[in-house]
Enzyme design. Structure first.
Site, PDB file in Angstrom:
ATOM      1  N   ASP A  71       0.813  -1.222   0.000  1.00  0.00           N
ATOM      2  CA  ASP A  71       0.000   0.000   0.000  1.00  0.00           C
ATOM      3  C   ASP A  71       0.845   1.270   0.000  1.00  0.00           C
ATOM      4  OD1 ASP A  71      -2.681  -0.739  -0.193  1.00  0.00           O
ATOM      5  OD2 ASP A  71      -2.878  -1.135   1.954  1.00  0.00           O
ATOM      6  N   ARG A  96       0.543  -1.875   7.437  1.00  0.00           N
ATOM      7  CA  ARG A  96       1.102  -0.629   6.901  1.00  0.00           C
ATOM      8  C   ARG A  96       2.070   0.070   7.864  1.00  0.00           C
ATOM      9  NH1 ARG A  96      -2.731   3.241   3.578  1.00  0.00           N
ATOM     10  NH2 ARG A  96      -0.665   3.718   2.767  1.00  0.00           N
ATOM     11  N   HIS A 171     -11.346   7.140   4.910  1.00  0.00           N
ATOM     12  CA  HIS A 171     -10.426   8.256   5.138  1.00  0.00           C
ATOM     13  C   HIS A 171     -11.154   9.540   4.738  1.00  0.00           C
ATOM     14  CE1 HIS A 171      -6.377   5.884   4.622  1.00  0.00           C
ATOM     15  NE2 HIS A 171      -6.501   6.259   5.889  1.00  0.00           N
ATOM     16  N   CYS A 267      -4.943   9.825  -2.793  1.00  0.00           N
ATOM     17  CA  CYS A 267      -4.225   8.830  -1.985  1.00  0.00           C
ATOM     18  C   CYS A 267      -2.782   8.650  -2.453  1.00  0.00           C
ATOM     19  CB  CYS A 267      -4.921   7.487  -2.058  1.00  0.00           C
ATOM     20  SG  CYS A 267      -6.569   7.487  -1.379  1.00  0.00           S
TER      21      CYS A 267
HETATM   22  N1  ARG Z   1      -5.288   0.236   0.885  1.00  0.00           N
HETATM   23  C1  ARG Z   1      -5.020   1.477   1.532  1.00  0.00           C
HETATM   24  C2  ARG Z   1      -5.609   1.467   2.926  1.00  0.00           C
HETATM   25  O1  ARG Z   1      -6.687   0.953   3.088  1.00  0.00           O
HETATM   26  C3  ARG Z   1      -5.552   2.624   0.738  1.00  0.00           C
HETATM   27  C4  ARG Z   1      -5.182   3.941   1.284  1.00  0.00           C
HETATM   28  C5  ARG Z   1      -5.786   5.049   0.518  1.00  0.00           C
HETATM   29  N2  ARG Z   1      -5.251   6.283   0.903  1.00  0.00           N
HETATM   30  C6  ARG Z   1      -5.962   7.392   1.164  1.00  0.00           C
HETATM   31  N3  ARG Z   1      -5.321   8.480   1.370  1.00  0.00           N
HETATM   32  N4  ARG Z   1      -7.265   7.333   1.285  1.00  0.00           N
HETATM   33  O2  ARG Z   1      -5.020   1.943   3.865  1.00  0.00           O
END
Ligand code: ARG
Length: 274
Positions: A71, A96, A171, A267
């Protein structure tokens, strides 16, 4: 209809190539590890975004992608930079966690002196959005409400907490985009927020561009504005005319492969605010 176009201001962005992008786990409803990702296509789509920024006169800095951090392409989550001050990230999910240190290393080796390693979970610009008057801060799925106080203390700017209630918009940057950060102009999707937070947004931004459900569901709010050009997922067709009517130039991007990870234009883009 505004008669004149807006003025863009040159930006500096931090991005991370999707060399190791995969969907191997699911931490948001967009992610389905059973769905294959076309990595070369993801790479091409990401390069189109990077090239678009540079063609518009912006500077793109690069973070080195790391194997095992699929990610990491979603660079917006790794820190928040305002006035050259860096608030590091602390991720909600262990998958992450290690990205935070990679971002801190980048800032340390690029001359940033004021760096704060956070005590509380915050996923960078995923949940922090900067307007002229405030820092808007999402909570409910990822960033801790305690990180809002931490950000306010570190940046010395008023932080407005906003409650996210729909897991598709986990988010803040999936539900709200700052269109003009020299003013307080935003677009957002009300359905992503609690009733109280909707009322707060209506009070702070009475002239906001209100997105329809279909455009929000295409992740159309996951957009980046330089004050004039608004780069956004091309499928969010309903946003184009309202943006033009306000004097913005919408620039549709196809980041369909990255959408499989739950992210799009914003993102992939962390703004380095001097
Ligand atoms: N797969 C990532 C997560 O779920 C995607 C992050 C997307 N980033 C964002 N700024 N919305 O954390």
């Amino acid at each position: 209809m505004r008669s004149s176009l807006r003025e863009a201001s040159p930006r500096r962005y931090l991005m991370c190539p999707p060399a190791h992008f995969r969907v191997t786990y699911s931490i948001n409803p967009w992610m389905d590890p059973a769905k294959p990702v076309d990595l070369p296509l993801a790479q091409t789509q990401w390069e189109d975004l990077r090239d678009r920024y540079t063609a518009l006169g912006h500077t793109v800095e690069l973070l080195t992608p790391q194997p095992g951090l699929p990610d990491m392409v979603f660079a917006a989550n790794g820190a928040t930079v305002i006035d050259g001050r860096v608030l590091g990230a602390r991720f909600a999910y262990p998958e992450r966690t290690a990205e935070a240190a990679a971002h801190l290393d980048w800032f340390r080796s690029h001359g940033y002196a004021e760096i704060h390693e956070p005590d509380h979970v915050n996923e960078g610009e995923g949940d922090f959005a900067v307007t002229a008057s405030w820092i808007l801060a999402g909570r409910g799925f990822r960033s801790s409400p305690l990180s809002h106080d931490e950000a306010q203390e570190f940046f010395g700017r008023p932080v407005i907490g906003l409650d996210l209630v729909d897991p598709r918009y986990y988010h803040l940057d999936t539900a709200l985009c700052v269109l003009d950060d020299a003013a307080d102009e935003v677009m957002y999707y009300p359905g992503a927020f609690s009733p109280g937070s909707r009322a707060v947004l209506a009070r702070l931004f009475p002239d906001a561009l209100i997105a329809e459900e279909a455009d929000a569901a295409a992740l159309g709010l996951n957009a980046v504005s330089d004050g004039r050009h608004v780069l956004l997922p091309q499928a969010a067709v309903g946003l184009f005319e309202p943006l033009r009517a306000r004097g913005f130039e919408p620039v549709g991007m196809d980041l369909g492969e990255l959408l499989k990870g739950g992210g799009s234009v914003k993102c992939c883009t962390q703004e380095l605010r001097a």
